[in-house]
Design an enzyme around this catalytic site. Structure first.
Site, PDB file in Angstrom:
ATOM      1  CG  HIS A   1     -60.594  40.265 -27.978  1.00 29.58           C
ATOM      2  ND1 HIS A   1     -60.419  39.749 -29.242  1.00 29.58           N
ATOM      3  CD2 HIS A   1     -59.467  39.962 -27.302  1.00 29.58           C
ATOM      4  CE1 HIS A   1     -59.246  39.161 -29.321  1.00 29.58           C
ATOM      5  NE2 HIS A   1     -58.649  39.272 -28.145  1.00 29.58           N
TER       6      HIS A   1
ATOM      7  CG  ASN B   1     -60.427  44.751 -30.793  1.00 28.15           C
ATOM      8  OD1 ASN B   1     -61.347  44.991 -30.015  1.00 28.15           O
ATOM      9  ND2 ASN B   1     -59.849  45.697 -31.511  1.00 28.15           N
TER      10      ASN B   1
ATOM     11  CG  ASP C   1     -57.740  41.507 -23.801  1.00 26.65           C
ATOM     12  OD1 ASP C   1     -57.218  40.559 -23.183  1.00 26.65           O
ATOM     13  OD2 ASP C   1     -57.468  41.760 -24.988  1.00 26.65           O
TER      14      ASP C   1
ATOM     15  N   GLY D   1     -52.231  46.444 -25.980  1.00 31.78           N
ATOM     16  CA  GLY D   1     -53.058  45.785 -24.979  1.00 31.78           C
ATOM     17  C   GLY D   1     -54.024  46.777 -24.352  1.00 31.78           C
TER      18      GLY D   1
END
Length: 385
Positions: free
Chosen positions: A212, A215, A270, A308
């Site tokens: 990712h 991030n 994710d 999240g």
């Protein structure tokens, strides 16, 4: 016993032209390009491939329960993600082994789960302990890379291949990466404060992915050089990107995709267990009180910090064109062919491919038009179990 025959029609996401696919007993019998009169917003694509997903629909891959695994996988397949790579996150050595064992139990006892799970992703515990880079991973269980622990994971998960995320700034990380790659493990870089030299050393050891990207990094970075630029500039690293519209803004997402080239980036969700749940306030084991809004943004209650990702890969495919101006074809390729090739390199072939006569069917039919922020899944075709 009569043959199970089904014909589906839609526009190919690869060509934009109508396409008709006939499936017999779970195998592609014929593919007619340009045939039929498909509606302009009905599309056919390979099943999506998610290399980083923590749960879905209230079910969590990190509960250490086989039923949780199977139910999460079933819900994701119903949303068009036909290749699910469960992500197990940082915990104690025993907790992580229990979570991996639960995935393997689900694979062994449930044929649909076995068909959908080609590999496992372990995100942690070999991550940065630094606030910001660590994200929501429990600092009490962050620890240096340990080849014996990795070998223990492999013994539990065999024969499924492993993808492992590591922060490359740990002392001895390049040697660990070399040993892991020699064991057949795919190494991804993430949750890190590494400098460009440490990233280069990790690539030299055989690291091939970025977890990712953009991030799992400190909020404040030098303009240049920094770990994001170093990974964008490295053709050896294929970058996972979250396209929910919250983890990366559209300009950043577009710039990253363009920098990595045609096959240098792929979409991940994710997603956590709250993905697919109704908006509202929830209490979670990680993050405490969180709020899920109607657009799919999940944040710490009363704050702007993300807690999240709460939309799945299908929603990421739908959102990428609006965020970046790129095509639906590009979005689908980033959710099918590119991650499918990564799995093939990890010895899990046959995912994310266009339909072809004689192949097992792996196809999703959906409705989407420009501006839509989600796909309406109409059919998911996978081989009969």
């Amino acid at each position: 016993m009569p043959a199970d025959v089904m014909t589906v029609q839609g526009r190919s996401t690869r060509t934009g032209a109508p396409m008709t696919v006939m499936v017999k007993d779970g195998t592609v019998e014929s593919v007619d390009h340009g045939a039929g009169d498909a509606a302009p917003d009905i599309w056919l694509a390979p099943g999506f491939v998610d290399l980083q997903v923590n749960g879905y629909g209230g079910f969590d891959f990190n509960r250490g329960e086989a039923e949780q695994v199977s139910r999460a996988v079933s819900a994701l397949v119903g949303r068009g993600t036909t290749a699910v790579v469960p992500t197990v996150i940082t915990g104690s050595a025993g907790e992580m082994q229990d979570r991996l064992a639960a995935v393997i139990r689900a694979v062994r006892i449930d044929p649909p789960t076995a068909a959908a799970v080609p590999a496992l992703h372990i995100e942690g515990p070999f991550l940065s302990p630094v606030d910001g880079a660590r994200g929501a991973h429990d600092i009490d269980h962050i620890r240096p890379p340990d080849i014996d622990e990795l070998i223990a994971w492999q013994r539990i998960c065999a024969p499924l291949p492993l993808l492992v995320t590591i922060a490359p700034e740990w002392p001895g990380a390049p040697d660990f990466i070399r040993q892991a790659v020699a064991l057949g493990v795919t190494i991804s870089l993430g949750h890190s404060v590494a400098d460009p030299g440490q990233i280069a050393a990790a690539i030299g050891g055989g690291a091939s992915l970025s977890t990712h990207l953009g991030n799992g990094a400190p909020l404040m970075l030098p303009r240049h050089p920094n770990l994001i630029w170093a990974q964008l500039a490295a053709p050896e690293l294929t970058a996972g990107l979250i396209a929910d519209g919250f983890h990366l803004d559209g300009d950043t997402l577009r710039a990253m995709i363009r920098a990595k080239g045609r096959s240098g980036s792929f979409l991940v969700s994710d997603a956590v267990a709250l993905a697919g749940q109704p908006p509202g306030l929830y209490r979670t084991p990680v993050g405490g009180e969180v709020e899920l809004d109607p657009e799919g943004r999940l944040r710490v209650a009363g704050q702007q910090y993300l807690a999240g990702a709460a939309v799945d890969l299908a929603a990421g495919v739908a959102r990428l064109p609006g965020l970046t101006g790129l095509s639906l074809r590009r979005a689908v390729t980033m959710a099918t062919a590119v991650p499918g090739r990564i799995l093939a390199l990890a010895a899990a072939a046959g995912r994310g491919r266009q339909p072809k006569i004689g192949r097992p069917v792996d196809l999703v039919r959906f409705r989407w038009a420009p501006g839509d922020t989600d796909l309406q899944i109409l059919d998911v075709l996978v081989p009969v179990s």
